[in-house]
Design a protein around this motif. Structure first.
Motif, PDB file in Angstrom:
ATOM      1  N   THR A  96      11.336  10.770   6.243  1.00 43.24           N
ATOM      2  CA  THR A  96      11.713  11.024   7.641  1.00 43.24           C
ATOM      3  C   THR A  96      12.179   9.762   8.359  1.00 43.24           C
ATOM      4  N   HIS A  97      11.741   8.603   7.905  1.00 37.43           N
ATOM      5  CA  HIS A  97      12.079   7.314   8.529  1.00 37.43           C
ATOM      6  C   HIS A  97      12.450   6.358   7.387  1.00 37.43           C
ATOM      7  N   ALA A  98      13.692   6.448   6.935  1.00 33.44           N
ATOM      8  CA  ALA A  98      14.050   5.842   5.644  1.00 33.44           C
ATOM      9  C   ALA A  98      14.300   4.335   5.717  1.00 33.44           C
ATOM     10  N   LEU A 117       0.842  -1.209   0.000  1.00 33.89           N
ATOM     11  CA  LEU A 117       0.000   0.000   0.000  1.00 33.89           C
ATOM     12  C   LEU A 117       0.875   1.255   0.000  1.00 33.89           C
ATOM     13  N   LYS A 118       1.838   1.288   0.920  1.00 37.74           N
ATOM     14  CA  LYS A 118       2.680   2.485   1.083  1.00 37.74           C
ATOM     15  C   LYS A 118       3.460   2.803  -0.193  1.00 37.74           C
ATOM     16  N   HIS A 119       4.131   1.802  -0.750  1.00 43.57           N
ATOM     17  CA  HIS A 119       5.008   2.057  -1.899  1.00 43.57           C
ATOM     18  C   HIS A 119       4.211   2.253  -3.188  1.00 43.57           C
ATOM     19  N   ALA A 120       3.024   1.633  -3.275  1.00 45.13           N
ATOM     20  CA  ALA A 120       2.184   1.871  -4.457  1.00 45.13           C
ATOM     21  C   ALA A 120       1.709   3.329  -4.455  1.00 45.13           C
ATOM     22  N   PRO A 148      12.579  -3.008  -2.980  1.00 47.77           N
ATOM     23  CA  PRO A 148      13.024  -1.649  -2.620  1.00 47.77           C
ATOM     24  C   PRO A 148      12.282  -1.112  -1.407  1.00 47.77           C
ATOM     25  N   GLY A 149      13.004  -0.480  -0.502  1.00 46.64           N
ATOM     26  CA  GLY A 149      12.352   0.322   0.526  1.00 46.64           C
ATOM     27  C   GLY A 149      11.943   1.649  -0.098  1.00 46.64           C
ATOM     28  N   SER A 150      11.317   2.488   0.695  1.00 45.18           N
ATOM     29  CA  SER A 150      10.846   3.766   0.147  1.00 45.18           C
ATOM     30  C   SER A 150      11.980   4.594  -0.478  1.00 45.18           C
ATOM     31  N   PRO A 151      13.227   4.584   0.066  1.00 45.22           N
ATOM     32  CA  PRO A 151      14.284   5.373  -0.589  1.00 45.22           C
ATOM     33  C   PRO A 151      14.607   4.880  -2.003  1.00 45.22           C
ATOM     34  N   ILE A 201       6.275  10.079   5.745  1.00 37.56           N
ATOM     35  CA  ILE A 201       6.471   9.904   7.195  1.00 37.56           C
ATOM     36  C   ILE A 201       6.026   8.487   7.546  1.00 37.56           C
ATOM     37  N   ASP A 202       6.981   7.659   7.902  1.00 33.63           N
ATOM     38  CA  ASP A 202       6.713   6.219   8.055  1.00 33.63           C
ATOM     39  C   ASP A 202       7.387   5.684   9.323  1.00 33.63           C
ATOM     40  N   PRO A 203       6.926   6.131  10.504  1.00 32.23           N
ATOM     41  CA  PRO A 203       7.564   5.683  11.742  1.00 32.23           C
ATOM     42  C   PRO A 203       7.195   4.245  12.080  1.00 32.23           C
ATOM     43  N   MET A 228      16.300  10.479   6.075  1.00 34.81           N
ATOM     44  CA  MET A 228      16.700  10.536   7.490  1.00 34.81           C
ATOM     45  C   MET A 228      16.458   9.185   8.146  1.00 34.81           C
ATOM     46  N   GLU A 229      17.409   8.776   8.976  1.00 42.64           N
ATOM     47  CA  GLU A 229      17.286   7.493   9.683  1.00 42.64           C
ATOM     48  C   GLU A 229      18.072   7.617  10.983  1.00 42.64           C
ATOM     49  N   LEU A 230      17.472   7.147  12.080  1.00 43.54           N
ATOM     50  CA  LEU A 230      18.078   7.333  13.397  1.00 43.54           C
ATOM     51  C   LEU A 230      18.892   6.125  13.865  1.00 43.54           C
ATOM     52  N   HIS A 231      18.544   4.932  13.408  1.00 49.78           N
ATOM     53  CA  HIS A 231      19.202   3.709  13.891  1.00 49.78           C
ATOM     54  C   HIS A 231      20.636   3.621  13.343  1.00 49.78           C
ATOM     55  N   ARG A 248      19.711  11.192  11.857  1.00 49.23           N
ATOM     56  CA  ARG A 248      19.067  12.085  12.823  1.00 49.23           C
ATOM     57  C   ARG A 248      17.593  11.744  13.009  1.00 49.23           C
ATOM     58  N   ASP A 249      17.012  12.355  14.000  1.00 46.75           N
ATOM     59  CA  ASP A 249      15.580  12.192  14.258  1.00 46.75           C
ATOM     60  C   ASP A 249      14.790  12.814  13.098  1.00 46.75           C
ATOM     61  N   GLY A 250      13.941  12.015  12.481  1.00 49.74           N
ATOM     62  CA  GLY A 250      13.239  12.473  11.283  1.00 49.74           C
ATOM     63  C   GLY A 250      12.161  13.507  11.561  1.00 49.74           C
ATOM     64  N   PHE A 251      11.566  13.459  12.758  1.00 44.77           N
ATOM     65  CA  PHE A 251      10.516  14.443  13.076  1.00 44.77           C
ATOM     66  C   PHE A 251      11.140  15.840  13.214  1.00 44.77           C
TER      67      PHE A 251
HETATM   68  C1  LIG Z   1       8.935   1.422   9.036  1.00 39.20           C
HETATM   69  S1  LIG Z   1      10.662   1.634   8.984  1.00 39.20           S
HETATM   70  C2  LIG Z   1      10.918   2.580   7.544  1.00 39.20           C
HETATM   71  C3  LIG Z   1      10.683   1.852   6.267  1.00 39.20           C
HETATM   72  C4  LIG Z   1      10.896   2.685   5.029  1.00 39.20           C
HETATM   73  N1  LIG Z   1      10.211   3.961   5.085  1.00 39.20           N
HETATM   74  C5  LIG Z   1      10.394   1.938   3.827  1.00 39.20           C
HETATM   75  O1  LIG Z   1       9.230   2.096   3.428  1.00 39.20           O
HETATM   76  O2  LIG Z   1      11.193   1.188   3.257  1.00 39.20           O
HETATM   77  C6  LIG Z   1      10.932   2.843  10.229  1.00 39.20           C
HETATM   78  C7  LIG Z   1      12.376   3.275  10.391  1.00 39.20           C
HETATM   79  O3  LIG Z   1      12.396   4.433  11.214  1.00 39.20           O
HETATM   80  C8  LIG Z   1      13.580   4.405  12.005  1.00 39.20           C
HETATM   81  N2  LIG Z   1      13.327   5.338  13.121  1.00 39.20           N
HETATM   82  C9  LIG Z   1      12.693   5.120  14.298  1.00 39.20           C
HETATM   83  N3  LIG Z   1      12.543   6.281  14.972  1.00 39.20           N
HETATM   84  C10 LIG Z   1      13.085   7.247  14.185  1.00 39.20           C
HETATM   85  C11 LIG Z   1      13.186   8.670  14.302  1.00 39.20           C
HETATM   86  N4  LIG Z   1      12.709   9.317  15.379  1.00 39.20           N
HETATM   87  N5  LIG Z   1      13.782   9.341  13.302  1.00 39.20           N
HETATM   88  C12 LIG Z   1      14.264   8.705  12.200  1.00 39.20           C
HETATM   89  N6  LIG Z   1      14.186   7.363  12.036  1.00 39.20           N
HETATM   90  C13 LIG Z   1      13.600   6.650  13.010  1.00 39.20           C
HETATM   91  C14 LIG Z   1      13.731   2.960  12.369  1.00 39.20           C
HETATM   92  O4  LIG Z   1      15.077   2.679  12.706  1.00 39.20           O
HETATM   93  C15 LIG Z   1      13.283   2.272  11.070  1.00 39.20           C
HETATM   94  O5  LIG Z   1      14.383   2.013  10.242  1.00 39.20           O
END
Ligand SMILES: C[S@@+](CC[C@H](N)C(=O)[O-])C[C@H]1O[C@@H](n2cnc3c(N)ncnc32)[C@H](O)[C@@H]1O
Length: 285
Positions: A41-43, A17-20, A98-101, A162-164, A117-120, A141-144
């Motif tokens: 924001t959450h790559a 759903l998300k990637h479509a 593929p992930g969203s990036p 935005i995909d937390p 952006m990715e925090l992990h 960094r923190d995506g928010f």
């Molecule tokens: C659902 S996954 C992302 C999947 C990606 N968007 C995709 O569709 O392929 C959520 C990601 O957010 C990261 N994450 C968690 N909290 C975060 C934050 N505050 N800022 C940035 N990244 C964060 C996690 O480490 C994880 O890799």
């Protein structure tokens, strides 16, 4: 402590759903020569190998992209999404997803920019391994917080995804707070927000949608896809995407797509879908 790793879920019904939806929005942005900025924001890791032991653990893609991939000729409306998948695979195989990036990178032209952006700690290393180069910026960094700091972007048109993981309850509140601030700084941006549909005891989707409705955004679409009934205690039976400032005709595209996805991915004929909100506005400049 961040524990979520997307490899465990890569290619599942929620990713479909998300990637479509992401691909349909990027296709609309590519309809004009003017460049766009894509902000994730959450790559996550950027891309996934379906044979990886983490992905194989529950092999969620078997209820997501796998059945769709087998009948992809019957889904011309998803040609862009499938092309992004094909770009990662040899011939007709489905070894990588593929992930969203990487979905975004597939649509990127020389005039477009990607900001990821990715925090992990480990996941950002994987992301740097999978993407990079001209026109791609990766931030650990923190995506928010990062999103608000980066707006408005250059180029001035574009999409924010935005995909937390929603492992922390505060993610729900942060989505609404961040969107409000982001929208003030960049009102013309397209924003796509993914959220899970969970079991009755733990589902927070209604609260999230109410919080977003209270923000008073003018044009907001909400698309949901479920693949089974809602359980009482645990489990994710579906997911949703809220899209602010949707491109022209996205509502019509989704109205055609969602029933077919629900029929194809629904388990034992128990798929469902919903589409609410207002989207249409003819294209401008
Ligand atoms: C659902 S996954 C992302 C999947 C990606 N968007 C995709 O569709 O392929 C959520 C990601 O957010 C990261 N994450 C968690 N909290 C975060 C934050 N505050 N800022 C940035 N990244 C964060 C996690 O480490 C994880 O890799």
């Amino acid at each position: 402590m961040l524990s979520y790793r997307h490899a465990f879920h890569a290619g599942n019904h929620a990713d479909v759903l998300k990637h479509a939806v992401q691909a349909l929005i990027l296709e609309a942005l590519c309809a004009k020569d003017k460049g766009f900025c894509y902000i994730d924001t959450h790559a996550g890791a950027g891309g996934y190998t379906l044979g990886h032991e983490w992905t194989q653990k529950k092999a969620e893609y078997l209820g997501g992209i796998a059945p769709l991939w087998q009948q992809r000729e019957q889904w011309p409306e998803l040609a862009g999404y499938f092309a992004a998948i094909r770009a990662m695979n040899q011939d007709d195989r489905l070894d990588h997803y593929p992930g969203s990036p990487l979905v975004a990178a597939h649509f990127q032209r020389p005039q477009d920019r990607l900001v990821l952006m990715e925090l992990h700690n480990n996941e950002v290393d994987n992301l740097r391994h999978n993407l990079g180069g001209e026109g791609v910026a990766i931030h650990h960094r923190d995506g928010f917080e990062g999103l608000v700091g980066l707006l408005p972007p250059t180029p001035r048109r574009g999409l924010v995804l935005i995909d937390p993981p929603y492992e922390l309850k505060e993610d729900y509140r942060r989505v609404a707070d961040t969107l409000q601030k982001a929208h003030q700084r960049w009102p013309i941006g397209i924003y796509a927000i993914w959220y899970p549909l969970l079991a009755k005891a733990v589902d927070r989707s209604a609260g999230l949608k109410q919080a977003l409705a209270r923000c008073g955004f003018e044009r907001m679409l909400c698309a949901e896809l479920s693949v089974g009934p809602q359980a009482e205690d645990f489990g994710m039976h579906g997911s949703g995407m809220v899209v602010l400032n949707p491109p022209w005709k996205l509502d019509e595209q989704l109205a055609g797509l969602l029933p077919r996805l629900a029929q194809t991915l629904g388990q034992d004929g128990q798929g469902g879908w919903k589409l609410d909100g207002t989207g249409d506005k003819p294209p401008t400049g």
